[in-house]
Design a protein around this motif. Structure first.
Motif, PDB file in Angstrom:
ATOM      1  N   ILE B 167     -34.826 -29.293  -5.836  1.00  0.00           N
ATOM      2  CA  ILE B 167     -33.681 -29.830  -5.116  1.00  0.00           C
ATOM      3  C   ILE B 167     -32.878 -28.703  -4.489  1.00  0.00           C
ATOM      4  CG2 ILE B 167     -31.478 -31.038  -5.370  1.00  0.00           C
ATOM      5  CD1 ILE B 167     -33.754 -32.913  -5.585  1.00  0.00           C
ATOM      6  N   ILE B 168     -32.650 -27.664  -5.308  1.00  0.00           N
ATOM      7  CA  ILE B 168     -31.834 -26.554  -4.805  1.00  0.00           C
ATOM      8  C   ILE B 168     -32.700 -25.689  -3.892  1.00  0.00           C
ATOM      9  CG2 ILE B 168     -30.538 -24.510  -5.489  1.00  0.00           C
ATOM     10  CD1 ILE B 168     -29.843 -26.024  -8.051  1.00  0.00           C
ATOM     11  N   PRO B 169     -32.313 -25.529  -2.620  1.00  0.00           N
ATOM     12  CA  PRO B 169     -33.176 -24.819  -1.663  1.00  0.00           C
ATOM     13  C   PRO B 169     -33.327 -23.337  -1.984  1.00  0.00           C
ATOM     14  CG  PRO B 169     -31.053 -25.341  -0.689  1.00  0.00           C
ATOM     15  CD  PRO B 169     -31.078 -26.017  -2.012  1.00  0.00           C
ATOM     16  N   ASP B 170     -34.424 -22.758  -1.508  1.00  0.00           N
ATOM     17  CA  ASP B 170     -34.708 -21.355  -1.792  1.00  0.00           C
ATOM     18  C   ASP B 170     -33.619 -20.437  -1.268  1.00  0.00           C
ATOM     19  OD1 ASP B 170     -37.072 -21.658  -3.154  1.00  0.00           O
ATOM     20  OD2 ASP B 170     -38.244 -21.845  -1.302  1.00  0.00           O
ATOM     21  N   ALA B 171     -32.989 -20.844  -0.155  1.00  0.00           N
ATOM     22  CA  ALA B 171     -31.953 -20.002   0.444  1.00  0.00           C
ATOM     23  C   ALA B 171     -30.834 -19.726  -0.547  1.00  0.00           C
ATOM     24  CB  ALA B 171     -31.399 -20.680   1.694  1.00  0.00           C
ATOM     25  N   VAL B 172     -30.523 -20.738  -1.374  1.00  0.00           N
ATOM     26  CA  VAL B 172     -29.437 -20.557  -2.345  1.00  0.00           C
ATOM     27  C   VAL B 172     -29.839 -19.525  -3.391  1.00  0.00           C
ATOM     28  CG1 VAL B 172     -27.942 -21.740  -3.984  1.00  0.00           C
ATOM     29  CG2 VAL B 172     -28.767 -22.944  -1.962  1.00  0.00           C
ATOM     30  N   TYR B 173     -31.130 -19.577  -3.791  1.00  0.00           N
ATOM     31  CA  TYR B 173     -31.605 -18.592  -4.770  1.00  0.00           C
ATOM     32  C   TYR B 173     -31.520 -17.186  -4.203  1.00  0.00           C
ATOM     33  CZ  TYR B 173     -33.436 -22.168  -7.859  1.00  0.00           C
ATOM     34  OH  TYR B 173     -33.548 -23.209  -8.720  1.00  0.00           O
ATOM     35  N   GLU B 174     -31.827 -17.073  -2.884  1.00  0.00           N
ATOM     36  CA  GLU B 174     -31.804 -15.748  -2.261  1.00  0.00           C
ATOM     37  C   GLU B 174     -30.398 -15.173  -2.238  1.00  0.00           C
ATOM     38  OE1 GLU B 174     -33.776 -16.404   1.440  1.00  0.00           O
ATOM     39  OE2 GLU B 174     -35.660 -16.789   0.348  1.00  0.00           O
ATOM     40  N   MET B 175     -29.384 -16.082  -2.201  1.00  0.00           N
ATOM     41  CA  MET B 175     -28.007 -15.586  -2.208  1.00  0.00           C
ATOM     42  C   MET B 175     -27.575 -15.131  -3.599  1.00  0.00           C
ATOM     43  SD  MET B 175     -26.468 -18.409   0.314  1.00  0.00           S
ATOM     44  CE  MET B 175     -24.901 -18.542  -0.502  1.00  0.00           C
ATOM     45  N   GLY B 176     -28.451 -15.279  -4.600  1.00  0.00           N
ATOM     46  CA  GLY B 176     -28.121 -14.776  -5.924  1.00  0.00           C
ATOM     47  C   GLY B 176     -27.879 -15.846  -6.959  1.00  0.00           C
ATOM     48  N   TYR B 177     -28.086 -17.138  -6.583  1.00  0.00           N
ATOM     49  CA  TYR B 177     -27.925 -18.216  -7.562  1.00  0.00           C
ATOM     50  C   TYR B 177     -29.074 -18.174  -8.560  1.00  0.00           C
ATOM     51  CZ  TYR B 177     -27.867 -22.939  -9.453  1.00  0.00           C
ATOM     52  OH  TYR B 177     -27.847 -24.014 -10.291  1.00  0.00           O
ATOM     53  N   MET B 178     -28.775 -18.417  -9.820  1.00  0.00           N
ATOM     54  CA  MET B 178     -29.842 -18.415 -10.821  1.00  0.00           C
ATOM     55  C   MET B 178     -29.799 -19.697 -11.641  1.00  0.00           C
ATOM     56  SD  MET B 178     -30.719 -14.808 -12.461  1.00  0.00           S
ATOM     57  CE  MET B 178     -29.121 -14.159 -12.824  1.00  0.00           C
ATOM     58  N   ASN B 179     -31.000 -20.133 -12.061  1.00  0.00           N
ATOM     59  CA  ASN B 179     -31.053 -21.290 -12.947  1.00  0.00           C
ATOM     60  C   ASN B 179     -30.426 -20.940 -14.285  1.00  0.00           C
ATOM     61  OD1 ASN B 179     -32.390 -23.114 -11.296  1.00  0.00           O
ATOM     62  ND2 ASN B 179     -34.349 -22.146 -11.752  1.00  0.00           N
ATOM     63  N   ASN B 180     -29.753 -21.916 -14.873  1.00  0.00           N
ATOM     64  CA  ASN B 180     -29.141 -21.698 -16.172  1.00  0.00           C
ATOM     65  C   ASN B 180     -30.134 -22.095 -17.261  1.00  0.00           C
ATOM     66  OD1 ASN B 180     -27.616 -21.577 -18.412  1.00  0.00           O
ATOM     67  ND2 ASN B 180     -25.966 -22.874 -17.673  1.00  0.00           N
ATOM     68  N   GLY B 181     -30.846 -21.098 -17.788  1.00  0.00           N
ATOM     69  CA  GLY B 181     -31.866 -21.380 -18.787  1.00  0.00           C
ATOM     70  C   GLY B 181     -31.316 -22.048 -20.036  1.00  0.00           C
ATOM     71  N   MET B 182     -30.029 -21.819 -20.301  1.00  0.00           N
ATOM     72  CA  MET B 182     -29.381 -22.445 -21.460  1.00  0.00           C
ATOM     73  C   MET B 182     -29.515 -23.961 -21.448  1.00  0.00           C
ATOM     74  SD  MET B 182     -27.899 -20.771 -23.768  1.00  0.00           S
ATOM     75  CE  MET B 182     -26.813 -22.036 -24.359  1.00  0.00           C
ATOM     76  N   MET B 183     -29.496 -24.534 -20.210  1.00  0.00           N
ATOM     77  CA  MET B 183     -29.482 -25.983 -20.097  1.00  0.00           C
ATOM     78  C   MET B 183     -30.725 -26.620 -20.696  1.00  0.00           C
ATOM     79  SD  MET B 183     -27.005 -27.627 -18.831  1.00  0.00           S
ATOM     80  CE  MET B 183     -25.380 -27.139 -18.340  1.00  0.00           C
ATOM     81  N   THR B 184     -31.841 -25.889 -20.684  1.00  0.00           N
ATOM     82  CA  THR B 184     -33.063 -26.482 -21.217  1.00  0.00           C
ATOM     83  C   THR B 184     -33.141 -26.348 -22.741  1.00  0.00           C
ATOM     84  OG1 THR B 184     -34.209 -24.425 -20.816  1.00  0.00           O
ATOM     85  CG2 THR B 184     -34.357 -26.090 -19.117  1.00  0.00           C
TER      86      THR B 184
END
Lengths: 208, 210
Positions: B167-184
Motif C-alpha cells: 500500500i505504501i509506495p516505494d517513494a515514501v520508503y526512499e524518503m526514509g520511512y521505515m516499517n515498524n517491525g514492532m507491530m508484527t
C-alpha cells in the motif's frame, strides 16, 4: 535429560503461553485482580495441564496416529477427543479443590469449571500434537516421549502461573493510580500485559 | 416475514456489533483475536470462521435445547462446537491451505473460544432457533470487525501492505520511512487492542451523555 531441561525452560520463557501465544487470556484477565486467587488459578491450570497433555500425547500416539491400535489415521477426531479428556479432568480437579480448599473454590467461582474451555489447555495439547513430528536432534521444541510432554506441560503451566501472578501484583498496585476513565479496567490491563510481553521478548534470543 | 425482522430481533442483531461488542465490552474470545491479527488475511478468515461456527452452533443448540439434560449441557455444547470446528478446519485445509497453515492451532482453538460457550449458555439455551441464529451471527461479526481493524493496522504499519498487497509506495520508503517491525510482534497486539477498547469506551460514553 538435556533436551528435557531445555524444553522446560523454553516453554516457560520463550514460548510463554500468555506472552507469545495469548492462550488462556479470558481467565487471565478476569481472575488477575488479586494475587492469592491468581496463584490458586495458576496452580489449578498447571495441574490440569500436567495431567491432560501426557494423556493427550498417549492418545495421539497410540490411538489416533496411523501406527496406533486401529492402524488408520484418525487425527481428524483429535479436537473432540482432546476436549473430552480436558473436560473430564477439569471436573476431577473441581471436585478435589471443593473438597480440600472451599475458600479457593469460592474465590475461583465460575472460572474453575471454565478451565475446561481455557485455551491454554487445549492450545498446549494442539501444540504438542504439532511438535510430535519434530526431531529432538534438530529442534529444542520437539516432543518425542511422554517425559518430553510432561516437561512441556509443567513448563507451560509455570509460565502461565508466573504471568498471572505478575499481572495480579501489578494490578493490585494499579488500584491506587489515576487512570483516565475510559481506559480504566480492561484497557489499561491490556496495555500492561503488552508491556510485560515486551519485557518477555528479551528471552526470545535465548538459545538452549 | 415481518415477525422475522421485528424490532426485538433487530435489537438482538445490532447490540453485539457496538454497545455489547464481544471483544471490547464482554471481553470474550481474546486469545485468537490477538494471535491471528498480525496480518489482514488470516484475520478475515478467522473472523468468518468464527461467525459461521457461532451461528450454526447457536441454531443447533437452540433446536435441541429442550432435550438437553441440564447437568451435562456443557459436554453436549462442546461436542457440537468441536464437530463444527472439525468441519470448518477441514474446509479451510481444502480450500485455503496457506491461510490454514498460518492460523495453525488457532483454528482448533475456536472450540475453546469463550464467545461460543458464552452465547450458547446465555442465549441459545433460552431462545428459538431464528433469534439464536441472528445472535450468533451478530456476535461473530462483532468479533470479526475488531479482528479486521486490528489486523489492518498491524499489517499496514508493520509491513506496509494490506492482505499482501503493498500500500505504501516505494517513494515514501526512499524518503526514509521505515516499517515498524514492532507491530508484527505479539506485544503490540495487546497494546493496540487496549487502545481500541479505550477509543470504543470513550466514544460510547460520549454518546450516552448526549
Amino acid at each position: 535429560m538435556e533436551h528435557l531441561f531445555s524444553l522446560f525452560v523454553r516453554s516457560i520463557f520463550v514460548d510463554n503461553m500468555i506472552f507469545a501465544f495469548f492462550l488462556g487470556m479470558c481467565s487471565y484477565l478476569a481472575v488477575s485482580k488479586n494475587v492469592k486467587t491468581a496463584l490458586g488459578l495458576g496452580v489449578a491450570v498447571t495441574f490440569v495441564l500436567l495431567v491432560t497433555v501426557p494423556v493427550d500425547y498417549l492418545l495421539q500416539v497410540y490411538v489416533l496416529s496411523e501406527n496406533g491400535i486401529f492402524g488408520i489415521d484418525l487425527t481428524y477426531l483429535a479436537f473432540i477427543l482432546f476436549i473430552a479428556v480436558i473436560a473430564g479432568i477439569t471436573q476431577l480437579v473441581e471436585m478435589l479443590v471443593e473438597r480440600f480448599s472451599p475458600s479457593l473454590y469460592a474465590a475461583l467461582g465460575i472460572f474453575l469449571p471454565l478451565i475446561a474451555v481455557n485455551c491454554a489447555i487445549m492450545g498446549a495439547s494442539l501444540f504438542m500434537q504439532q511438535r510430535i513430528t519434530m526431531d529432538a536432534a534438530t529442534s529444542s521444541q520437539a516432543i518425542n516421549s511422554v517425559w518430553d510432554s510432561l516437561a512441556y506441560a509443567l513448563g507451560s503451566g509455570i509460565g502461565w502461573l508466573l504471568a498471572i501472578v505478575g499481572l495480579a501484583a501489578i494490578r493490585e498496585k494499579m488500584a491506587y493510580t489515576d487512570v483516565p476513565k475510559p481506559l480504566q479496567g480492561l484497557g489499561i490491563t491490556f496495555i500492561t500485559v503488552g508491556l510485560m510481553a515486551l519485557a518477555f521478548m528479551c528471552f526470545s534470543g535465548l538459545n538452549l | 416475514m415481518s415477525k422475522l425482522f421485528s424490532k426485538e430481533n433487530k435489537e438482538v442483531f445490532s447490540s453485539p456489533l457496538n454497545l455489547n461488542n464481544p471483544i471490547a465490552v464482554q471481553v470474550l474470545g481474546i486469545c485468537s483475536a490477538l494471535a491471528v491479527t498480525s496480518q489482514l488475511m488470516p484475520a478475515i478468515v478467522m473472523g468468518l470462521s468464527v461467525t459461521v461456527i457461532t451461528s450454526f452452533s447457536n441454531v443447533i443448540i437452540s433446536l435441541i435445547r429442550k432435550t438437553i439434560p441440564n447437568r451435562i449441557r456443557i459436554i453436549i455444547q462442546l461436542v457440537v462446537v468441536a464437530a463444527l470446528v472439525t468441519i470448518v478446519s477441514m474446509l479451510l485445509k481444502a480450500f485455503a491451505y496457506d491461510v490454514s497453515v498460518q492460523l495453525s492451532v488457532y483454528v482448533g482453538l475456536i472450540i475453546t473460544n469463550c464467545i461460543l460457550m458464552g452465547r450458547l449458555e446465555a442465549f441459545a439455551m433460552m431462545n428459538g432457533p431464528w433469534e439464536s441464529f441472528l445472535d450468533g451471527m451478530a456476535n461473530g461479526l462483532g468479533y470479526a470487525y475488531v479482528l479486521v481493524i486490528v489486523g489492518a493496522v498491524r499489517e499496514l504499519l508493520g509491513s506496509g501492505c494490506l492482505a499482501g498487497f503493498q500500500i505504501i509506495p516505494d517513494a515514501v520508503y526512499e524518503m526514509g520511512y521505515m516499517n515498524n517491525g514492532m507491530m508484527t510482534m505479539p506485544a503490540m497486539a495487546l497494546i493496540l487492542l487496549g487502545c481500541f477498547i479505550w477509543a470504543h469506551r470513550a466514544y460510547n460514553e460520549n454518546k450516552e451523555k448526549k
